[in-house]
Design a protein around this motif. Structure first.
Motif, PDB file in Angstrom:
ATOM      1  N   UNK A 185      26.065  -2.982  23.299  1.00 41.49           N
ATOM      2  CA  UNK A 185      27.095  -3.712  22.552  1.00 41.49           C
ATOM      3  C   UNK A 185      28.486  -3.368  23.069  1.00 41.49           C
ATOM      4  N   UNK A 186      28.690  -2.101  23.377  1.00 34.45           N
ATOM      5  CA  UNK A 186      29.991  -1.675  23.898  1.00 34.45           C
ATOM      6  C   UNK A 186      30.268  -2.322  25.260  1.00 34.45           C
ATOM      7  N   UNK A 187      29.273  -2.294  26.144  1.00 31.63           N
ATOM      8  CA  UNK A 187      29.457  -2.869  27.479  1.00 31.63           C
ATOM      9  C   UNK A 187      29.737  -4.357  27.399  1.00 31.63           C
ATOM     10  N   UNK A 188      29.041  -5.052  26.522  1.00 27.01           N
ATOM     11  CA  UNK A 188      29.280  -6.491  26.343  1.00 27.01           C
ATOM     12  C   UNK A 188      30.706  -6.756  25.869  1.00 27.01           C
ATOM     13  N   UNK A 189      31.190  -5.898  24.969  1.00 25.95           N
ATOM     14  CA  UNK A 189      32.552  -6.086  24.460  1.00 25.95           C
ATOM     15  C   UNK A 189      33.583  -5.800  25.550  1.00 25.95           C
ATOM     16  N   UNK A 190      33.307  -4.795  26.406  1.00 21.01           N
ATOM     17  CA  UNK A 190      34.239  -4.468  27.495  1.00 21.01           C
ATOM     18  C   UNK A 190      34.314  -5.597  28.523  1.00 21.01           C
ATOM     19  N   UNK A 191      33.185  -6.271  28.733  1.00 17.30           N
ATOM     20  CA  UNK A 191      33.115  -7.306  29.767  1.00 17.30           C
ATOM     21  C   UNK A 191      33.269  -8.721  29.209  1.00 17.30           C
ATOM     22  N   UNK A 192      33.602  -8.825  27.954  1.00 19.55           N
ATOM     23  CA  UNK A 192      33.785 -10.142  27.346  1.00 19.55           C
ATOM     24  C   UNK A 192      34.880 -10.912  28.093  1.00 19.55           C
ATOM     25  N   UNK A 252      38.930 -10.113  28.498  1.00 17.33           N
ATOM     26  CA  UNK A 252      39.469  -9.749  29.805  1.00 17.33           C
ATOM     27  C   UNK A 252      40.620 -10.664  30.199  1.00 17.33           C
ATOM     28  N   UNK A 253      40.436 -11.949  30.018  1.00 19.26           N
ATOM     29  CA  UNK A 253      41.463 -12.920  30.405  1.00 19.26           C
ATOM     30  C   UNK A 253      42.725 -12.758  29.569  1.00 19.26           C
ATOM     31  N   UNK A 254      42.556 -12.541  28.268  1.00 20.48           N
ATOM     32  CA  UNK A 254      43.702 -12.408  27.371  1.00 20.48           C
ATOM     33  C   UNK A 254      44.547 -11.181  27.693  1.00 20.48           C
ATOM     34  N   UNK A 255      43.910 -10.143  28.248  1.00 16.73           N
ATOM     35  CA  UNK A 255      44.616  -8.881  28.470  1.00 16.73           C
ATOM     36  C   UNK A 255      44.872  -8.561  29.944  1.00 16.73           C
ATOM     37  N   UNK A 256      44.562  -9.523  30.825  1.00 20.86           N
ATOM     38  CA  UNK A 256      44.915  -9.366  32.228  1.00 20.86           C
ATOM     39  C   UNK A 256      44.002  -8.465  33.031  1.00 20.86           C
ATOM     40  N   UNK A 257      42.756  -8.299  32.586  1.00 21.13           N
ATOM     41  CA  UNK A 257      41.792  -7.484  33.319  1.00 21.13           C
ATOM     42  C   UNK A 257      40.689  -8.372  33.885  1.00 21.13           C
ATOM     43  N   UNK A 258      39.831  -7.755  34.712  1.00 19.15           N
ATOM     44  CA  UNK A 258      38.587  -8.402  35.125  1.00 19.15           C
ATOM     45  C   UNK A 258      37.499  -7.339  35.134  1.00 19.15           C
TER      46      UNK A 258
END
Length: 346
Positions: free
Chosen positions: A134-141, A145-151
């Motif tokens: 669940x944690x990994x899915x939330x990190x890679x959502x 990612x798009x909203x916060x400028x990550x990939x």
């Protein structure tokens, strides 16, 4: 005996019975009702647990379940279960037990030195209710990612190694959202300005810090190493960082448990985005989770004219630095001769 006396006697008897009953009830409520030998234990009540589930969880620690059940019912707890982590103390009475089960206690959650976001999910999942998946899915959502400028390649930079107070039953999404707040708090105006002074964004600074972190365990040497890498970036040179090659090898084989102590020439020519011998600039993501000292080293690097460095054979754990290739080659040969003498193959 007249009616008035009879009524008086009956009243006294009834009051006495009620007082005795009341004392029994008070004794049941306020006498010790634990049976564990430790001074304190934690119990964990999962989300969506009902009262019957709670009784099964606390049963190993409670001496008399009927007394606990009575107080829980009177206090309305049986109809209002609260999930979380709760600290029970040896000698608690039923009233104290029920009161404690209403007070969710925070977990001191810690993480550092994680090589990948998958490792981080496992580390965090071992400390709170949310599991690693669940944690990994939330990190890679993708939306997050798009909203916060990550990939997916660089999202590990979001997590600042530290110890955080957080409720055990925090969901994966709430944990992730707390981490983005901590990230923004860390990257205040002063730190962002320091990164910009080095020609870096916060993400880029963290990626470089991850390389600095892997290059040296000596915290006092990290500002010098950061200075060398910044010199290379400004000169348009490849970083030529062995830790990035090791990371590339692990990523290519999908085996992050392997221990690689030595990098050979053939490894340096491997085509891979994380191989900074073959690619100019920073890799697409961090090769580890840098600690605060590595981040500070990049933000406040040593100003020097060094371009090269290699491991020292005289000061183990430290490095020898050079401004010219000629001096570096001498240092590198000394280290190569030493490591060959130690029989290190890989």
């Amino acid at each position: 005996m007249n009616l008035k006396k009879i009524i008086t006697i009956v009243s006294v008897v009834l009051i006495s019975i009620l007082m005795i009953y009341g004392l029994i009830i008070l004794r049941q409520i306020f006498s010790s009702n634990t049976k564990f030998s430790e001074n304190e234990v934690y119990v964990y009540i999962p989300t969506d647990s009902n009262y019957e589930a709670v009784k099964k969880i606390v049963a190993p620690y409670i001496e008399n379940m009927d007394r606990f059940d009575m107080v829980a019912s009177k206090r309305g707890y049986s109809a209002n279960v609260i999930p979380g982590r709760f600290l029970l103390t040896k000698g608690m009475n039923s009233y104290e037990l029920v009161k404690t089960l209403r007070l969710n206690s925070a977990v001191k959650l810690a993480f550092n030195n994680q090589e990948r976001v998958e490792n981080l999910a496992g580390r965090v999942g071992s400390q709170i209710e949310a599991d690693s998946a669940a944690l990994l899915n939330s990190f890679k959502d993708s939306i997050f990612l798009k909203q916060n400028g990550f990939n997916e390649e660089n999202v590990l930079v979001l997590f600042i190694p530290n110890t955080y107070e957080i409720y055990w039953n925090t969901t994966a999404e709430k944990f992730r959202d707390k981490m983005i707040k901590e990230y923004r708090n860390f990257w205040n105006k002063e730190r962002v300005a320091k990164a910009q002074k080095q020609g870096l964004t916060p993400i880029e600074a963290t990626i470089l810090a991850s390389i600095v972190h892997k290059e040296s365990v000596k915290k006092d040497e990290r500002p010098r190493i950061a200075g060398v890498y910044l010199n290379r970036l400004r000169a348009g040179m490849p970083l030529q960082a062995d830790p990035t090659v090791i990371f590339a090898m692990k990523k290519k084989s999908n085996d992050f448990n392997q221990v690689i102590k030595r990098v050979f020439y053939n490894d340096l020519t491997m085509a891979h985005p994380y191989n900074t011998y073959m690619n100019v600039g920073l890799p697409p993501g961090p090769i580890a989770m840098p600690d605060i000292t590595a981040l500070e080293a990049v933000l406040d690097p040593e100003k020097n004219n060094f371009i090269y460095f290699c491991a020292s054979v005289e000061r183990f754990g430290y490095h020898e630095f050079a401004a010219t290739l000629e001096v570096h080659n001498k240092n590198a040969k000394k280290y190569s001769d030493w490591i060959n003498s130690q029989g290190v193959k890989r």
